[in-house]
Design an enzyme around this catalytic site. Structure first.
Site, short mmCIF file in Angstrom:
data_model
loop_
_atom_site.label_atom_id
_atom_site.label_comp_id
_atom_site.label_asym_id
_atom_site.label_seq_id
_atom_site.Cartn_x
_atom_site.Cartn_y
_atom_site.Cartn_z
N ASP A 224 0.83 -1.20 0.00
CA ASP A 224 0.00 0.00 0.00
C ASP A 224 0.87 1.26 0.00
O ASP A 224 0.61 2.22 -0.74
CB ASP A 224 -0.93 0.00 1.22
N LYS A 228 1.48 4.27 -3.01
CA LYS A 228 1.39 5.71 -2.77
C LYS A 228 2.69 6.41 -3.15
O LYS A 228 2.66 7.52 -3.70
CB LYS A 228 1.03 5.95 -1.30
#
Length: 373
Positions: A224, A228
């Site tokens: 994750d 980003k």
């Protein structure tokens, strides 16, 4: 008299947690203040479309969608929306899913003049060719793609970075706690003391509170954060205002140097329950890391770094002094991002706050929608 804002036709795909909050927020805007005409809703099994009779503010929309017999068909939806663009109407598609398939359609929406707004990280952190296709389609048609909520939920992270780059500031380094899950885990586990709750118990509680994915390995692998970082890196290196950068050309988030926290022996454990039951075996390892950090007057934090000057993008566990903002300013599942730039040289620009949750994520999506007005 104030000028009436031009109307914006809105089609929403995805009505899960974030999608439901988004639609509710959109329909809570008073009619006299809203330029938005909600003309389409699409779930995984049903869809409705009616450009002549938009869903009015305050309407109970879930029964409308549940009562539809129409199945989702993105080719038909694209044609409907493109016909409105042909009538010189502003049209946007809001994708609240996490679907790779929907993300792959962004170039086809954009090239037909349909703006795209989304918290879906897949298109902007996946294959570089898709991202470049999105840029080309947007540039050719003039339709916009806005993705504030892909990093930091409702926090102004992407918009801040875009403004820094657009105004000619040079980004030297971005570093931050970018995962609400990892933030919670290490805020609880590592406080500067040599002892505290076990790592496995903190992860288990985080799972019970809904902070982790059903399978905690999906958070502890660091992917994750890597997604980003890819989005931030591309926002810098592929911006029209950027003349040069030493950042690597990330082919996808898998290109980020990511240090997973999953113990090697637990790689591939099929269920979240089994993973949680086995994790205590590795508590001594995490206890030792915490004790070593404490002996140095530091805490452990899982951070993401975009080092523009050094040409490196990485995610992993780092140690920070107990006086550092990453140690003193975080609580719960907060995110915190530091922008080190030429203009913000001596003191970095800091954005922090709630970095997870349906309500704040939906707010970020709605904020992007207002940018089209």
């Amino acid at each position: 008299m104030s000028a009436i804002s031009p109307k914006v036709y809105v089609a929403v795909v995805g009505v899960g947690l974030v999608g439901t909050d988004f639609v509710n927020q959109l329909l809570s805007i008073p009619p006299h203040a809203s330029p938005f005409h909600l003309i389409s809703l699409t779930s995984s099994t049903r869809t409705i479309f009616d450009a002549a009779n938009p869903i009015a503010p305050g309407t109970s929309w879930k029964p409308l969608l549940a009562g539809s017999s129409q199945r989702p068909d993105f080719k038909v939806l694209t044609e409907h929306l493109a016909s409105l663009v042909a009538q010189n109407q502003k049209v946007t598609l809001v994708d609240n899913t996490s679907s790779d398939d929907v993300a792959a359609l962004y170039p086809s929406f954009l090239e037909k003049g349909i703006s795209v707004i989304t918290p879906n990280k897949k298109a902007y952190s996946g294959d570089l060719s898709l991202y470049k296709s999105i840029l080309r389609a947007s540039e050719t048609s003039g339709a916009r793609f806005l993705n504030e909520s892909t990093v930091g939920a409702g926090l102004p992270v992407i918009s801040t970075l875009k403004e820094l780059v657009a105004t000619g500031d040079k980004v030297v380094r971005i570093e931050g706690v970018l995962s609400g899950t990892m933030s919670y885990i290490f805020n609880e586990f590592s406080t500067g003391r040599p002892d505290g709750p076990s790592f496995s118990s903190v992860v288990s509680i985080a799972r019970e509170k809904g902070y982790t994915e059903p399978h905690p390995a999906d958070d502890l692998n660091g992917f994750d954060v890597a997604r980003k970082l890819t989005i931030l890196s591309r926002t810098i290196s592929l911006s029209p205002q950027t003349t040069s950068t030493s950042l690597p050309s990330l082919q996808s988030f898998a290109s980020v140097q990511t240090t997973s926290l999953i113990p090697a022996a637990l790689e591939g454990i099929p269920t979240g329950d089994e993973f949680i039951s086995r994790l205590p075996e590795f508590d001594p390892h995490f206890d030792q890391m915490r004790a070593e950090a404490s002996a140095e007057g530091k805490v452990l934090r899982f951070v993401g770094v975009v080092d523009v000057a050094g040409g490196q993008v990485k995610a992993g566990l780092e140690k920070y002094p107990t006086s550092h903002p990453f140690a003193t300013s975080l609580g719960g599942s907060d995110n915190i991002i530091m922008f080190h730039t030429e203009r913000y040289g001596s003191r970095p620009l800091i954005v922090q706050g709630a970095g997870a949750g349906a309500a704040v994520t939906a707010m970020g999506v709605l904020g992007d929608l207002f940018k089209l007005v």
